[in-house]
Motif scaffolding. Structure first.
Motif, short mmCIF file in Angstrom:
data_model
loop_
_atom_site.label_atom_id
_atom_site.label_comp_id
_atom_site.label_asym_id
_atom_site.label_seq_id
_atom_site.Cartn_x
_atom_site.Cartn_y
_atom_site.Cartn_z
N ARG A 151 3.54 -3.49 -1.59
CA ARG A 151 3.88 -3.54 -0.15
C ARG A 151 4.36 -2.17 0.33
O ARG A 151 3.98 -1.73 1.41
CB ARG A 151 4.93 -4.62 0.10
CG ARG A 151 5.20 -4.81 1.59
CD ARG A 151 5.99 -6.05 1.88
NE ARG A 151 7.32 -5.97 1.28
CZ ARG A 151 8.17 -6.98 1.27
NH1 ARG A 151 7.85 -8.15 1.78
NH2 ARG A 151 9.35 -6.84 0.71
N LEU A 152 5.16 -1.49 -0.48
CA LEU A 152 5.63 -0.15 -0.13
C LEU A 152 4.46 0.82 0.02
O LEU A 152 4.38 1.58 1.00
CB LEU A 152 6.61 0.36 -1.18
CG LEU A 152 7.13 1.78 -0.93
CD1 LEU A 152 8.21 1.74 0.14
CD2 LEU A 152 7.64 2.39 -2.20
N LEU A 172 1.30 0.06 0.61
CA LEU A 172 0.51 -0.34 1.79
C LEU A 172 1.16 0.12 3.08
O LEU A 172 0.47 0.56 4.01
CB LEU A 172 0.35 -1.86 1.84
CG LEU A 172 -0.83 -2.45 1.11
CD1 LEU A 172 -0.76 -3.97 1.14
CD2 LEU A 172 -2.15 -1.97 1.67
N GLU A 173 2.48 0.02 3.19
CA GLU A 173 3.18 0.44 4.40
C GLU A 173 2.92 1.91 4.69
O GLU A 173 2.82 2.31 5.84
CB GLU A 173 4.68 0.17 4.28
CG GLU A 173 5.03 -1.30 4.40
CD GLU A 173 6.48 -1.61 4.07
OE1 GLU A 173 7.25 -0.69 3.71
OE2 GLU A 173 6.85 -2.80 4.15
N LYS A 174 2.77 2.72 3.64
CA LYS A 174 2.50 4.15 3.83
C LYS A 174 1.02 4.41 4.12
O LYS A 174 0.69 5.20 4.99
CB LYS A 174 2.91 4.93 2.58
CG LYS A 174 2.62 6.42 2.70
CD LYS A 174 3.00 7.15 1.44
CE LYS A 174 2.72 8.63 1.54
NZ LYS A 174 1.32 8.98 1.51
N GLU A 176 -1.77 1.96 4.59
CA GLU A 176 -2.50 1.06 5.49
C GLU A 176 -1.52 0.07 6.12
O GLU A 176 -1.51 -1.11 5.79
CB GLU A 176 -3.60 0.30 4.72
CG GLU A 176 -4.70 1.20 4.20
CD GLU A 176 -5.92 0.42 3.75
OE1 GLU A 176 -6.19 -0.67 4.28
OE2 GLU A 176 -6.60 0.93 2.84
N PRO A 177 -0.68 0.57 7.04
CA PRO A 177 0.39 -0.27 7.58
C PRO A 177 -0.10 -1.49 8.36
O PRO A 177 0.66 -2.44 8.55
CB PRO A 177 1.17 0.69 8.48
CG PRO A 177 0.24 1.81 8.77
CD PRO A 177 -0.68 1.92 7.59
N GLN A 178 -1.35 -1.51 8.77
CA GLN A 178 -1.89 -2.66 9.50
C GLN A 178 -2.30 -3.80 8.57
O GLN A 178 -2.53 -4.91 9.01
CB GLN A 178 -3.10 -2.24 10.36
CG GLN A 178 -4.37 -1.97 9.59
CD GLN A 178 -4.42 -0.66 8.78
OE1 GLN A 178 -3.48 0.11 8.72
NE2 GLN A 178 -5.57 -0.42 8.15
N ILE A 215 -1.66 -6.65 5.78
CA ILE A 215 -0.58 -7.53 5.33
C ILE A 215 -0.85 -7.96 3.89
O ILE A 215 -1.95 -8.40 3.56
CB ILE A 215 -0.46 -8.76 6.24
CG1 ILE A 215 -0.13 -8.31 7.67
CG2 ILE A 215 0.59 -9.72 5.73
CD1 ILE A 215 -0.27 -9.40 8.70
#
Length: 139
Positions: free
Chosen positions: A83-84, A86-88, A90-92, A94
């Protein structure tokens, strides 16, 4: 490449049956200069006339070992790391943790997993590995 989970194809087929388009199998993401993670699947779904559809990443777990709590600890650690990243990158997108229905109906109904899911905001996909269908989406 990391070994695929035993039920990788069952989850993939379940997503396809729900009109998701598999875009990455696996989704490889870099973090910094040296680190890279592999999330089992990435998928997209365009909703009606909406230009940008939903984007998800799915980490698949089978919960076949003798200790469900050990499997859960591993899954939770991967989920939080992914999740960390992905947030950096590909923040879109889920992130979901895919768990088999037998694990959800037993282990995931216990107090500790329920508290951890609430505390860390885990999103779950519950799948039936035999029928190759998604039975629940839990956000």
């Amino acid at each position: 490449m990391a070994a695929r989970d035993k039920f990788h194809e069952a989850v993939k087929q379940g997503l396809i049956k729900e009109q998701w388009v598999i875009t990455h199998d696996p989704l490889n993401l870099k973090f910094g200069e040296y680190d890279q993670v592999q999330i089992d699947l990435a998928a997209e779904r365009v909703l009606g006339a909406q230009k940008d559809g939903e984007k998800i990443a799915v980490e698949i777990k089978s919960f076949l070992n003798d200790s469900a709590i050990v499997d859960f600890h591993t899954a939770l650690g991967q989920f939080l790391n992914y999740r960390l990243v992905l947030e950096k990158n590909e923040p879109q997108r889920i992130l979901f943790l895919a768990v088999p229905v037998y694990a959800y109906d037993s282990f995931f109904q216990r107090e500790l997993p329920k508290a951890i899911i609430r505390q860390y905001g885990l999103k779950l996909i519950v799948y039936d590995p035999e029928e190759e269908v998604i039975t629940q989406w839990i956000s």
